[in-house]
Design a protein around this motif. Structure first.
Motif, mmCIF file in Angstrom:
data_model
loop_
_atom_site.group_PDB
_atom_site.id
_atom_site.type_symbol
_atom_site.label_atom_id
_atom_site.label_comp_id
_atom_site.label_asym_id
_atom_site.label_seq_id
_atom_site.Cartn_x
_atom_site.Cartn_y
_atom_site.Cartn_z
ATOM 1 N N ALA A 60 35.510 -2.339 -79.037
ATOM 2 C CA ALA A 60 36.567 -1.489 -79.585
ATOM 3 C C ALA A 60 36.287 -1.185 -81.064
ATOM 4 C CB ALA A 60 37.925 -2.174 -79.425
ATOM 5 N N GLU A 61 35.722 -2.154 -81.758
ATOM 6 C CA GLU A 61 35.466 -1.954 -83.181
ATOM 7 C C GLU A 61 34.129 -1.237 -83.451
ATOM 8 O OE1 GLU A 61 37.812 -5.978 -84.655
ATOM 9 O OE2 GLU A 61 35.680 -5.740 -85.045
ATOM 10 N N ASN A 62 33.096 -1.562 -82.633
ATOM 11 C CA ASN A 62 31.748 -1.048 -82.948
ATOM 12 C C ASN A 62 31.166 -0.108 -81.911
ATOM 13 O OD1 ASN A 62 31.120 -2.799 -85.427
ATOM 14 N ND2 ASN A 62 31.742 -4.301 -83.906
ATOM 15 N N GLU B 64 33.356 -0.535 -72.275
ATOM 16 C CA GLU B 64 33.985 -1.582 -71.451
ATOM 17 C C GLU B 64 33.693 -1.381 -69.972
ATOM 18 O OE1 GLU B 64 37.861 -2.163 -74.385
ATOM 19 O OE2 GLU B 64 38.154 -2.048 -72.222
ATOM 20 N N GLU C 227 35.198 -7.222 -75.587
ATOM 21 C CA GLU C 227 36.036 -6.021 -75.602
ATOM 22 C C GLU C 227 36.493 -5.706 -77.028
ATOM 23 O OE1 GLU C 227 37.918 -6.093 -71.078
ATOM 24 O OE2 GLU C 227 39.126 -6.783 -72.785
ATOM 25 N N LYS C 228 36.883 -6.744 -77.773
ATOM 26 C CA LYS C 228 37.264 -6.517 -79.168
ATOM 27 C C LYS C 228 36.070 -5.947 -79.967
ATOM 28 C CE LYS C 228 40.937 -9.955 -79.711
ATOM 29 N NZ LYS C 228 41.363 -11.183 -80.404
ATOM 30 N N TYR C 229 34.888 -6.473 -79.697
ATOM 31 C CA TYR C 229 33.704 -6.016 -80.432
ATOM 32 C C TYR C 229 33.391 -4.566 -80.097
ATOM 33 C CZ TYR C 229 29.116 -6.126 -82.653
ATOM 34 O OH TYR C 229 28.061 -5.865 -83.479
#
Length: 505
Positions: free
Chosen positions: A35-37, A49, A31-33
């Motif tokens: 959100a960034e890419n 997601e 999810e972090k990845y």
């Protein structure tokens, strides 16, 4: 089988799968990845997601981290890591040592190979230079020496007397030949590539026209002049051999016959004028070679070197020895003074008649032409066949060495003229003549600048460019001989029309 996160390589607490790459991820990390890419970390395709699919698994039992164990366990773990690192380091050192040894061996091999190549290149260069400077060392074909022949010598009263023994190639004779070759080679190198200032230039040579014609030298009942030579020291002295069995010496300047020499029982096919003595040589199908005195007007020597017709005659640069070729398949080397045959050799592997013979200018090698279209180069000292030049079709009719020592011109019954490089032992130029052109005579001028061809007509080529600068069709019959005057200041020719012609400006 446990699931492993594609990002952290650890067992995920909340595993999920990406439908884009079909990989398993820890939901928190993916999810972090995203959100960034906004893309899948594996293949970089767009991913959100909402697309992630949770995986239902039983709660995994995570291994305890090393920090959660006892101090002895940590020490043992560190010791194991150290041991593994040391073993790996030892293995790398061994591999490095082996690689160094292999590299060193390869370098030694490369160095040895370079040395061998350099030595072989040097030997090849030396061998080519040796042939070019007339010092061939090894023969290709071991020739068969002829049995001792019995040449005739003319004694008191003109009657031939037999000489019983064959002298052979004594060390003194070989040394004499070698010394002469050394002197000639040195002189030729001194001359280098400079052309004599007196030599007629090509543009002047192309303006030559017939200036004289003499038809009364030989008998009209058996017409035809078959051989021609000029005295090297005075090219105004002309020598001819005719179908009427006679040899005639003619003075070009005085325009009169100096001597008519009779003795052959068949037509005269080869003649040579001695460069420094008042002596001439002739050969005939009657299987004899005769030595004549011009001043006395008679035959002073009969050399019986062959058992069949003599087809070629050439005088060594010393002026003391004759080379002859014959239909009996042998070539012979004879002493002019005594009439003895010093050596007589044949190539038994060929088994065919020789059609012509010519010395190289330095006199240590010579060429012969054969009836089966081969040109053979021989080493005189070793009496071995050192090179063969195939390429013609039909019997070889004429050969000529250039004064520069490098070129050999040959003609045969295939209407072509071939030029050979003696340094590289190969044919570098072929001049195709008209259909049914018969090459009967080839001669280079004394400087090696021009090449004259006699046969169906007369043609003169300039060497290196090999372009035709002259063409004469004045003879009504086949041209049998051509020769250059000193510095090519005139050209002479003989033919089956019984005439001797001169061409000049």
């Amino acid at each position: 089988m446990s699931l492993v996160c594609a990002i952290s390589n650890e067992v995920p607490e909340h595993p999920c799968v990406s439908p884009v790459s079909n990989q398993v991820f820890e939901r928190r990390l993916i999810e972090k990845y995203i959100a960034e890419n906004g893309a899948d970390p594996i293949n970089g395709q767009p991913l959100s997601e909402e697309q992630l699919i949770d995986i239902k698994v039983s709660h995994p039992i995570r291994p305890k981290p090393p920090s959660a164990t006892s101090i002895p366990a940590i020490l043992k773990s560190l010791q194991d890591e150290w041991d593994a690192v040391m073993l790996h380091s030892f293995t790398l050192r061994q591999q490095l040592q082996t690689t160094r040894q292999e590299l060193s061996h390869a370098l030694y091999q490369h160095d040895a190979a370079c040395r061998v190549i350099a030595r072989l290149t040097k030997e090849v260069t030396a061998a080519r230079e040796a042939l070019a400077t007339l010092k061939p060392q090894a023969g290709l074909v071991a020739p068969q020496a002829a049995p001792a022949s019995q040449p005739a010598v003319v004694g008191v009263g003109g009657e031939p007397m037999e000489v019983s023994e064959q002298v052979g190639m004594t060390p003194e004779i070989i040394q004499k030949l070698q010394d002469k070759a050394t002197v000639l080679t040195t002189e030729r190198k001194k001359r280098g590539k400079t052309v004599p200032e007196e030599l007629v230039r090509a543009e002047d040579l192309s303006k030559y026209r017939q200036v004289a014609s003499h038809a009364g030298l030989h008998s009209a009942s058996v017409p035809g002049i078959l051989a021609l030579d000029l005295c090297p020291s005075d090219t105004n002295k002309v020598l001819t051999g005719g179908a009427d069995k006679n040899v005639v010496v003619f003075d070009r300047r005085e325009e009169q016959i100096v001597a008519t020499l009779k003795g052959h029982t068949k037509k005269v096919t080869s003649v040579i004028y001695h460069p420094s003595q008042s002596v001439v040589f002739s050969a005939s199908p009657d299987s004899t070679i005769r030595v004549w005195s011009i001043s006395a007007g008679n035959c002073v020597q009969v050399v019986r070197a062959h058992e069949a017709g003599v087809t070629g005659l050439s005088l060594h640069a010393t002026g003391d020895y004759l080379l002859s070729s014959s239909e009996d398949q042998y070539w012979a080397f004879s002493d002019v003074q005594t009439g003895r045959v010093l050596t007589k050799v044949t190539d038994e592997t060929a088994g065919c008649a020789l059609t012509c013979a010519q010395f190289h200018p330095d006199g240590l090698i010579f060429g012969t032409g054969t009836a089966d279209s081969q040109i053979k180069i021989w080493d005189l000292k070793e009496r071995t066949n050192v090179a063969n030049f195939p390429g013609h079709s039909g019997p070889v009719t004429a050969i000529a060495f250039s004064e520069n020592g490098y070129y050999l011109a040959t003609g045969a019954q295939d209407s072509s003229l071939k030029l050979w490089d003696l340094r590289k032992l190969k044919n570098f130029k072929t001049i195709t003549l008209d259909n049914n052109y018969e090459v009967k005579s080839l001669v280079f001028d004394q400087s090696g600048t021009y090449l004259a061809v006699g046969g169906s007509d007369i043609r003169v080529y300039i060497c290196k460019q090999w372009s035709e600068v002259l063409n004469f069709t004045d003879h009504t019959g086949l041209v049998t001989g051509v020769a250059f005057g000193e510095h090519a200041q005139f050209l002479s020719s003989t033919g089956m029309d019984r005439s001797l012609k001169f061409y000049s400006l």
